[in-house]
Design a protein around this motif. Structure first.
Motif, PDB file in Angstrom:
ATOM      1  N   ILE A   7       0.306  -0.995  -0.081  1.00 56.17           N
ATOM      2  CA  ILE A   7       0.118   0.029  -0.442  1.00 56.17           C
ATOM      3  C   ILE A   7       0.666   1.366  -0.039  1.00 56.17           C
ATOM      4  O   ILE A   7       0.575   1.943  -0.569  1.00 56.17           O
ATOM      5  N   SER A   8       1.926   1.325   0.254  1.00 55.83           N
ATOM      6  CA  SER A   8       2.608   2.508   0.385  1.00 55.83           C
ATOM      7  C   SER A   8       3.522   2.743  -0.741  1.00 55.83           C
ATOM      8  O   SER A   8       3.880   4.008  -1.015  1.00 55.83           O
ATOM      9  N   ALA A   9       3.897   2.078  -1.282  1.00 58.00           N
ATOM     10  CA  ALA A   9       4.753   1.632  -2.541  1.00 58.00           C
ATOM     11  C   ALA A   9       3.809   2.313  -3.344  1.00 58.00           C
ATOM     12  O   ALA A   9       3.470   3.788  -4.174  1.00 58.00           O
ATOM     13  N   PHE A  10       2.203   1.820  -3.944  1.00 57.99           N
ATOM     14  CA  PHE A  10       1.839   2.346  -4.630  1.00 57.99           C
ATOM     15  C   PHE A  10       1.001   3.648  -4.165  1.00 57.99           C
ATOM     16  O   PHE A  10       0.597   4.587  -5.552  1.00 57.99           O
ATOM     17  N   ASN A  74      -8.088   5.712   0.520  1.00 53.46           N
ATOM     18  CA  ASN A  74      -8.582   4.101  -0.359  1.00 53.46           C
ATOM     19  C   ASN A  74      -8.054   3.066  -0.431  1.00 53.46           C
ATOM     20  O   ASN A  74      -8.554   2.076  -0.563  1.00 53.46           O
ATOM     21  N   LEU A  75      -6.822   3.132  -1.019  1.00 48.85           N
ATOM     22  CA  LEU A  75      -6.163   1.582  -1.028  1.00 48.85           C
ATOM     23  C   LEU A  75      -6.095   0.916   0.299  1.00 48.85           C
ATOM     24  O   LEU A  75      -6.921  -0.228   0.145  1.00 48.85           O
ATOM     25  N   GLN A  76      -6.525   1.430   1.354  1.00 49.83           N
ATOM     26  CA  GLN A  76      -6.942   0.474   2.667  1.00 49.83           C
ATOM     27  C   GLN A  76      -8.003   0.266   2.850  1.00 49.83           C
ATOM     28  O   GLN A  76      -8.292  -0.837   3.654  1.00 49.83           O
ATOM     29  N   GLN A  77      -8.978   1.275   2.314  1.00 49.92           N
ATOM     30  CA  GLN A  77     -10.664   0.271   1.983  1.00 49.92           C
ATOM     31  C   GLN A  77     -11.131   0.215   1.049  1.00 49.92           C
ATOM     32  O   GLN A  77     -11.917  -0.608   1.980  1.00 49.92           O
ATOM     33  N   TRP A  78     -10.008  -0.054   0.270  1.00 47.15           N
ATOM     34  CA  TRP A  78     -10.334  -1.239  -0.524  1.00 47.15           C
ATOM     35  C   TRP A  78      -9.163  -2.772   0.271  1.00 47.15           C
ATOM     36  O   TRP A  78     -10.373  -3.979   0.043  1.00 47.15           O
TER      37      TRP A  78
END
Length: 355
Positions: A7-10, A74-78
């Motif tokens: 997640i951090s990378a994206f 958004n990534l964490q919600q996904w």
């Protein structure tokens, strides 16, 4: 690499992608920018040179949508929508990705899904869109070097993979079904998007519909190619709202399609309306050719909802500002999908868990 590191990378990649204009430079990415920012701007221009559909405004729009999507929130919600073990893969499985090239970076969601799930990517981009993603992959590796062993781009025949996600047409899907039958697979076919007007739309709402129609020149599966209109609706209202999009006719590929389809309709003596840059034609089909939007009258929203339900396997989006239209999203939003809005409505993350 755990899910948090991915997640951090994206998220960092999303911040890099937002810098498609000089004034948007992120000072916190100075090291990455030193190596990649100038090339980034060059690649945006190159994409349009090799594929004239990929105009700079359309490429920048695609980049903007991805930069907005790739936030930590958004990534964490996904990710939170799935059990944690969906993202505990060790990279031992390789997923082949056969990508379409109809709009810029159309295969990026599959690329993201595979890497976020912890698998390796074996990507085969379309020759129509083979500039942007390989460059973005280089940036991602610079951000997170551990991705260097998890990303490969194929130039010839695909070899040594465990599953496949292939996107194409109804015709190519038959080949994919045959060739990849022995592998776990997701084979995507043609999908279309439609709008439903109630007749009470304001001019601003119809302008929003124009964004759904003309973004990417109408070539995406989320592009509105068919409009359902109530009996008695004045189609000139659509032309008036669409006038601000008339610059599409300056694109040679688009204008060629407009001229060709107009000539065919004239020769075959079809009834249609046109305003110099788009054709409106009554037709019950869902998918219209470039520079053409099909229209169809309806008398009852209840009956139309039932009809659209039967067409669900062929539909990607239904856009409407009427709350009575089932499973619809707002006009002007079809080209702004969330991370969890899947192509063909096939949950890629759940599929990858079964590989």
């Amino acid at each position: 690499m755990d899910a948090a590191a991915r997640i951090s990378a994206f998220e960092t990649l999303g911040r890099f992608l937002s810098q498609y204009k000089d004034e948007r430079q992120d000072v916190d990415l100075q090291k990455i920018n030193t190596f990649f920012l100038e090339n980034y701007k060059t690649v945006i221009h190159q994409a349009g040179i090799y594929n004239n559909w990929f105009t700079i405004p359309n490429v920048e729009f695609a980049l903007e949508q991805w930069s907005k999507a790739l936030t930590r929130e958004n990534l964490q919600q996904w990710v939170s929508k799935y059990p944690a073990d969906h993202f505990e893969n060790d990279g031992s499985k390789t997923i082949a990705l056969i990508m379409a090239g109809n709009i810029p970076m159309v295969g990026f969601h599959d690329f993201l899904s595979v890497l976020l799930s912890g698998h390796k990517v074996l990507a085969k981009p379309s020759t129509d869109d083979d500039k942007l993603l390989p460059f973005i992959a280089q940036v991602l590796v610079a951000i997170e070097p551990r991705y260097a062993t998890q990303i490969e781009f194929a130039t010839g025949q695909l070899k040594s993979f465990d599953a496949v996600i292939a996107t194409g047409s109804n015709n190519s899907s038959r080949y994919f079904d045959y060739y990849f039958a022995k592998y776990p697979n997701v084979i995507r076919k043609n999908r279309s998007s439609v709008a439903v007007l109630s007749g009470s739309e304001t001019e601003d709402e119809l302008i929003q519909l124009g964004h759904d129609v003309f973004t990417y020149f109408g070539l995406g599966c989320r592009s509105i190619s068919k409009i359902y209109i109530p009996d008695g609706f004045d189609k000139n209202r659509i032309f008036k709202a669409f006038y601000g999009f008339n610059e599409v006719i300056n694109n040679n590929k688009y204008s060629n399609n407009f001229d060709y389809n107009r000539a065919i309709f004239l020769l075959e003596k079809h009834d249609f309306l046109e305003n110099g840059f788009v054709i409106l034609k009554d037709n019950e089909a869902l998918h219209a050719p470039a520079a053409v939007v099909y229209t169809e009258n309806y008398t009852s929203l209840n009956e139309l909802n039932q009809k659209l339900a039967t067409l669900e396997p062929e539909l990607q989006c239904i856009a409407s500002n009427s709350k009575e239209v089932e499973n619809s999203i707002a006009l002007g939003t079809t080209q702004m999908p969330a991370l969890w809005d899947y192509a063909d409505k096939v949950d890629t993350i759940r599929f990858l868990r079964t590989v």
